[in-house]
Scaffold this active site. Sequence first.
Site, PDB file in Angstrom:
ATOM      1  N   SER A   1      54.419  21.964  36.207  1.00 48.17           N
ATOM      2  CA  SER A   1      54.064  20.630  35.992  1.00 48.17           C
ATOM      3  C   SER A   1      53.560  20.174  34.918  1.00 48.17           C
ATOM      4  O   SER A   1      52.473  20.630  35.072  1.00 48.17           O
ATOM      5  CB  SER A   1      54.162  19.488  37.178  1.00 48.17           C
ATOM      6  OG  SER A   1      55.688  19.951  37.955  1.00 48.17           O
TER       7      SER A   1
HETATM    8  N1  SAH Z   1      54.000  21.177  41.832  1.00 49.25           N
HETATM    9  C1  SAH Z   1      54.387  22.427  40.853  1.00 49.25           C
HETATM   10  C2  SAH Z   1      55.668  22.587  41.001  1.00 49.25           C
HETATM   11  C3  SAH Z   1      56.893  23.605  40.835  1.00 49.25           C
HETATM   12  S1  SAH Z   1      58.161  23.789  40.073  1.00 49.25           S
HETATM   13  C4  SAH Z   1      53.378  22.875  40.087  1.00 49.25           C
HETATM   14  O1  SAH Z   1      53.009  22.234  39.347  1.00 49.25           O
HETATM   15  O2  SAH Z   1      52.838  24.625  39.844  1.00 49.25           O
HETATM   16  C5  SAH Z   1      58.663  23.265  41.660  1.00 49.25           C
HETATM   17  C6  SAH Z   1      58.942  24.311  42.735  1.00 49.25           C
HETATM   18  O3  SAH Z   1      59.474  24.117  44.392  1.00 49.25           O
HETATM   19  C7  SAH Z   1      59.526  25.626  42.675  1.00 49.25           C
HETATM   20  O4  SAH Z   1      57.880  26.790  42.772  1.00 49.25           O
HETATM   21  C8  SAH Z   1      60.307  25.226  43.656  1.00 49.25           C
HETATM   22  O5  SAH Z   1      60.151  27.415  44.032  1.00 49.25           O
HETATM   23  C9  SAH Z   1      59.957  24.732  44.134  1.00 49.25           C
HETATM   24  N2  SAH Z   1      61.389  24.738  45.446  1.00 49.25           N
HETATM   25  C10 SAH Z   1      62.792  24.646  45.272  1.00 49.25           C
HETATM   26  N3  SAH Z   1      63.028  24.032  46.136  1.00 49.25           N
HETATM   27  C11 SAH Z   1      63.007  24.061  47.268  1.00 49.25           C
HETATM   28  C12 SAH Z   1      63.054  23.645  48.451  1.00 49.25           C
HETATM   29  N4  SAH Z   1      64.299  23.370  49.078  1.00 49.25           N
HETATM   30  N5  SAH Z   1      61.709  23.668  49.682  1.00 49.25           N
HETATM   31  C13 SAH Z   1      60.510  23.991  48.943  1.00 49.25           C
HETATM   32  N6  SAH Z   1      60.501  24.751  46.976  1.00 49.25           N
HETATM   33  C14 SAH Z   1      61.481  24.445  46.795  1.00 49.25           C
END
Ligand code: SAH
Length: 214
Positions: A62
Amino acid sequence: MIDFEAERLRMVERQIRRRGVSRSEVLEAMRKVPRHEFIPAEHRRAAYEDHPVPIDEGQTISQPYMVAKMTELLALTGRERVLEVGTGSGYQTAVLAECAGKVYTVERLPRLAARARTTLTRLGYGNIRYRVGDGSGGWPEEGPFDGILVTAAAPDIPGSLLAQLGDPGTLVIPVGGRLTQDLVTIRREGGRDRRTDHLRCSFVPLVGEEGYAS
Ligand code: SAH
């Protein structure tokens, strides 16, 4: 050589403080956590830029401001137990680990989860527990949580997450369509829930039982 530390301090001033994030614990964490360590080599030079950056498997780390803003909304004092849904790169996890007592983080994609865990362990974070799987239903065995932070976009607020939110407690989650959402908080206090919509945002979808189908 890029001076990552200088870039990071500039990022905090220009992108975060200037936009109104003022909580000192959050600013301190954002100055400390080496964001570039969470980004694959080919995108690392963009680590401190004012936008999300790809981290493989179609996911993104993000935007720095969004990480700071969401962390500030949790109003952590250092003792809380916090659930994070969507570990991704692990960067937000590190910022939470700096500001809370213990962090429980869930990621559905095993490769991302493994890489985040390796990075966070190498950086010395010992107050994090990891789970691979669908986090849209939370982590029932470990609830209730003082704070819950979802870093992927949900069509609605998952009932399981509300059920695992403590009192007092705060849930922070992007809610809306697949492309754009509202960043929403649910603040629970004295048995009442108060919803606030803070700003428009754009997250990758929360995929799972209480999220999007795929
Ligand atoms: N906070 C992270 C954001 C990553 S993007 C950062 O700053 O790096 C969001 C993430 O949520 C992705 O890695 C995606 O695979 C994960 N995600 C999506 N649906 C999910 C679920 N149901 N349970 C766990 N993770 C999930």
